[in-house]
Design a protein around this motif. Structure first.
Motif, PDB file in Angstrom:
ATOM      1  N   ALA A 199       8.570  -6.167  -0.908  1.00 48.35           N
ATOM      2  CA  ALA A 199       7.368  -6.074  -1.734  1.00 48.35           C
ATOM      3  C   ALA A 199       7.508  -4.949  -2.760  1.00 48.35           C
ATOM      4  N   ALA A 200       8.064  -3.822  -2.335  1.00 43.56           N
ATOM      5  CA  ALA A 200       8.262  -2.708  -3.269  1.00 43.56           C
ATOM      6  C   ALA A 200       9.194  -3.125  -4.413  1.00 43.56           C
ATOM      7  N   PHE A 201      10.274  -3.809  -4.070  1.00 49.12           N
ATOM      8  CA  PHE A 201      11.223  -4.259  -5.086  1.00 49.12           C
ATOM      9  C   PHE A 201      10.557  -5.221  -6.071  1.00 49.12           C
ATOM     10  N   LEU A 202       9.858  -6.216  -5.563  1.00 46.41           N
ATOM     11  CA  LEU A 202       9.189  -7.173  -6.456  1.00 46.41           C
ATOM     12  C   LEU A 202       8.140  -6.493  -7.317  1.00 46.41           C
ATOM     13  N   ALA A 203       7.378  -5.571  -6.730  1.00 45.97           N
ATOM     14  CA  ALA A 203       6.367  -4.836  -7.500  1.00 45.97           C
ATOM     15  C   ALA A 203       7.020  -3.994  -8.584  1.00 45.97           C
ATOM     16  N   SER A 204       8.190  -3.415  -8.293  1.00 45.91           N
ATOM     17  CA  SER A 204       8.867  -2.582  -9.305  1.00 45.91           C
ATOM     18  C   SER A 204       9.311  -3.400 -10.502  1.00 45.91           C
ATOM     19  N   ARG A 205       9.532  -4.687 -10.290  1.00 47.39           N
ATOM     20  CA  ARG A 205       9.970  -5.592 -11.364  1.00 47.39           C
ATOM     21  C   ARG A 205       8.801  -6.365 -11.995  1.00 47.39           C
ATOM     22  N   GLY A 206       7.598  -6.116 -11.478  1.00 51.61           N
ATOM     23  CA  GLY A 206       6.442  -6.854 -11.982  1.00 51.61           C
ATOM     24  C   GLY A 206       6.425  -8.297 -11.527  1.00 51.61           C
ATOM     25  N   SER A 219       0.237  -4.108  -6.796  1.00 52.90           N
ATOM     26  CA  SER A 219      -0.135  -3.553  -5.492  1.00 52.90           C
ATOM     27  C   SER A 219       0.109  -4.549  -4.371  1.00 52.90           C
ATOM     28  N   TRP A 220       0.300  -3.991  -3.175  1.00 59.23           N
ATOM     29  CA  TRP A 220       0.452  -4.812  -1.974  1.00 59.23           C
ATOM     30  C   TRP A 220      -0.024  -4.010  -0.772  1.00 59.23           C
ATOM     31  N   LYS A 221      -0.510  -4.732   0.225  1.00 58.83           N
ATOM     32  CA  LYS A 221      -0.899  -4.110   1.491  1.00 58.83           C
ATOM     33  C   LYS A 221       0.261  -4.259   2.452  1.00 58.83           C
ATOM     34  N   GLU A 222       0.495  -3.228   3.235  1.00 64.11           N
ATOM     35  CA  GLU A 222       1.591  -3.323   4.188  1.00 64.11           C
ATOM     36  C   GLU A 222       1.340  -2.479   5.427  1.00 64.11           C
ATOM     37  N   THR A 223       2.059  -2.859   6.459  1.00 65.15           N
ATOM     38  CA  THR A 223       2.138  -2.090   7.694  1.00 65.15           C
ATOM     39  C   THR A 223       3.544  -1.513   7.732  1.00 65.15           C
ATOM     40  N   PHE A 224       3.661  -0.250   8.086  1.00 68.55           N
ATOM     41  CA  PHE A 224       4.956   0.418   8.114  1.00 68.55           C
ATOM     42  C   PHE A 224       5.047   1.256   9.384  1.00 68.55           C
ATOM     43  N   ALA A 225       6.227   1.768   9.672  1.00 66.81           N
ATOM     44  CA  ALA A 225       6.431   2.565  10.880  1.00 66.81           C
ATOM     45  C   ALA A 225       7.215   3.824  10.566  1.00 66.81           C
ATOM     46  N   TYR A 226       6.850   4.899  11.249  1.00 71.63           N
ATOM     47  CA  TYR A 226       7.593   6.153  11.214  1.00 71.63           C
ATOM     48  C   TYR A 226       8.199   6.381  12.594  1.00 71.63           C
ATOM     49  N   VAL A 227       9.386   6.965  12.616  1.00 74.49           N
ATOM     50  CA  VAL A 227       9.926   7.582  13.825  1.00 74.49           C
ATOM     51  C   VAL A 227      10.245   9.016  13.436  1.00 74.49           C
ATOM     52  N   ALA A 268      -1.456   0.800   4.672  1.00 71.42           N
ATOM     53  CA  ALA A 268      -1.989   1.281   3.397  1.00 71.42           C
ATOM     54  C   ALA A 268      -1.836   0.188   2.346  1.00 71.42           C
ATOM     55  N   GLU A 269      -2.492   0.405   1.222  1.00 72.93           N
ATOM     56  CA  GLU A 269      -2.249  -0.424   0.045  1.00 72.93           C
ATOM     57  C   GLU A 269      -1.466   0.431  -0.935  1.00 72.93           C
ATOM     58  N   PHE A 270      -0.281  -0.046  -1.303  1.00 69.75           N
ATOM     59  CA  PHE A 270       0.605   0.672  -2.211  1.00 69.75           C
ATOM     60  C   PHE A 270       0.566   0.047  -3.591  1.00 69.75           C
ATOM     61  N   THR A 271       0.814   0.871  -4.610  1.00 70.00           N
ATOM     62  CA  THR A 271       0.916   0.400  -5.992  1.00 70.00           C
ATOM     63  C   THR A 271       2.172   1.001  -6.599  1.00 70.00           C
ATOM     64  N   PHE A 315      14.789   9.605   5.755  1.00 65.95           N
ATOM     65  CA  PHE A 315      15.535   8.368   5.511  1.00 65.95           C
ATOM     66  C   PHE A 315      14.569   7.197   5.586  1.00 65.95           C
ATOM     67  N   GLU A 316      14.463   6.457   4.485  1.00 66.95           N
ATOM     68  CA  GLU A 316      13.665   5.236   4.484  1.00 66.95           C
ATOM     69  C   GLU A 316      14.625   4.065   4.475  1.00 66.95           C
ATOM     70  N   HIS A 317      14.544   3.254   5.506  1.00 71.38           N
ATOM     71  CA  HIS A 317      15.470   2.142   5.683  1.00 71.38           C
ATOM     72  C   HIS A 317      15.274   1.092   4.589  1.00 71.38           C
ATOM     73  N   GLY A 318      16.386   0.571   4.091  1.00 72.33           N
ATOM     74  CA  GLY A 318      16.371  -0.460   3.062  1.00 72.33           C
ATOM     75  C   GLY A 318      17.601  -0.319   2.189  1.00 72.33           C
ATOM     76  N   LEU A 319      17.771  -1.269   1.308  1.00 71.59           N
ATOM     77  CA  LEU A 319      18.918  -1.251   0.398  1.00 71.59           C
ATOM     78  C   LEU A 319      18.639  -0.345  -0.790  1.00 71.59           C
ATOM     79  N   PRO A 320      19.563   0.557  -1.104  1.00 66.73           N
ATOM     80  CA  PRO A 320      19.349   1.484  -2.221  1.00 66.73           C
ATOM     81  C   PRO A 320      19.109   0.792  -3.569  1.00 66.73           C
ATOM     82  N   VAL A 321      19.593  -0.420  -3.747  1.00 73.00           N
ATOM     83  CA  VAL A 321      19.377  -1.114  -5.026  1.00 73.00           C
ATOM     84  C   VAL A 321      17.920  -1.546  -5.202  1.00 73.00           C
ATOM     85  N   LEU A 322      17.142  -1.557  -4.124  1.00 73.98           N
ATOM     86  CA  LEU A 322      15.758  -2.019  -4.210  1.00 73.98           C
ATOM     87  C   LEU A 322      14.800  -0.944  -4.725  1.00 73.98           C
TER      88      LEU A 322
END
Length: 154
Positions: free
Chosen positions: A144-151, A116-124, A106-109, A49-56
């Motif tokens: 950031a993922a949502f904005l990157a997906s839309r360019g 691309s964007w750099k981010e800090t994330f967490a796992y449990v 990591a840096e994601f694309t 499960f990755e937290h966030g809104l499914p529309v993103l």
């Protein structure tokens, strides 16, 4: 004396830490889905499960249940994202609840836009008695993922 093929002297904390570190190392090394799935149980239910809104993004805000669900989650991540320079630190092990929390960077694309964007994330990560991941949760920069997906990240 051996206990399930491991030294009886190996603490629960050490086993949980090593199991979490192994999953994180395989993910950072961009191992194939089968390798990632080897960290999840075959004997009972597991979830991702990755937290966030499914529309993103298609991998956010919904439970991926069972090994097939976890496989689908990792396949979606691979379809939409690439990453570089992933590393993990600050592992926190809770022996009583059999959970490990860890910080990643990591840096994601986003594949389709190349943004691309750099981010800090967490796992449990929740573990069963065999140090297999039963619940895999992620908190990341969904905006950031949502904005990157839309360019629109730049």
């Amino acid at each position: 004396m051996l206990l399930h093929g491991k030294s009886a002297m190996t603490s629960t904390r050490t086993r949980l830490f090593n199991a979490a570190k192994a999953l994180c190392a395989d993910f950072a090394a961009q191992s194939d889905v089968d390798t990632l799935l080897s960290h999840f149980p075959t004997t009972h239910q597991c979830t991702a499960f990755e937290h966030g809104l499914p529309v993103l993004a298609p991998f956010l805000g919904r439970s991926f249940v069972g090994r097939s669900g976890v496989q689908e989650y990792f396949e979606l991540i691979g379809k939409y994202l690439t990453f570089t320079n992933m590393n993990f630190s600050e592992y926190v092990v809770d022996e009583e609840t059999r959970k490990v929390s860890v910080k990643g960077k990591a840096e994601f694309t986003w594949v389709s836009t190349g943004e691309s964007w750099k981010e800090t994330f967490a796992y449990v990560l929740d573990f069963d008695d065999e140090e297999k991941v039963t619940d895999y949760q992620v908190w990341a920069d969904t905006g950031a993922a949502f904005l990157a997906s839309r360019g629109e990240l730049s």
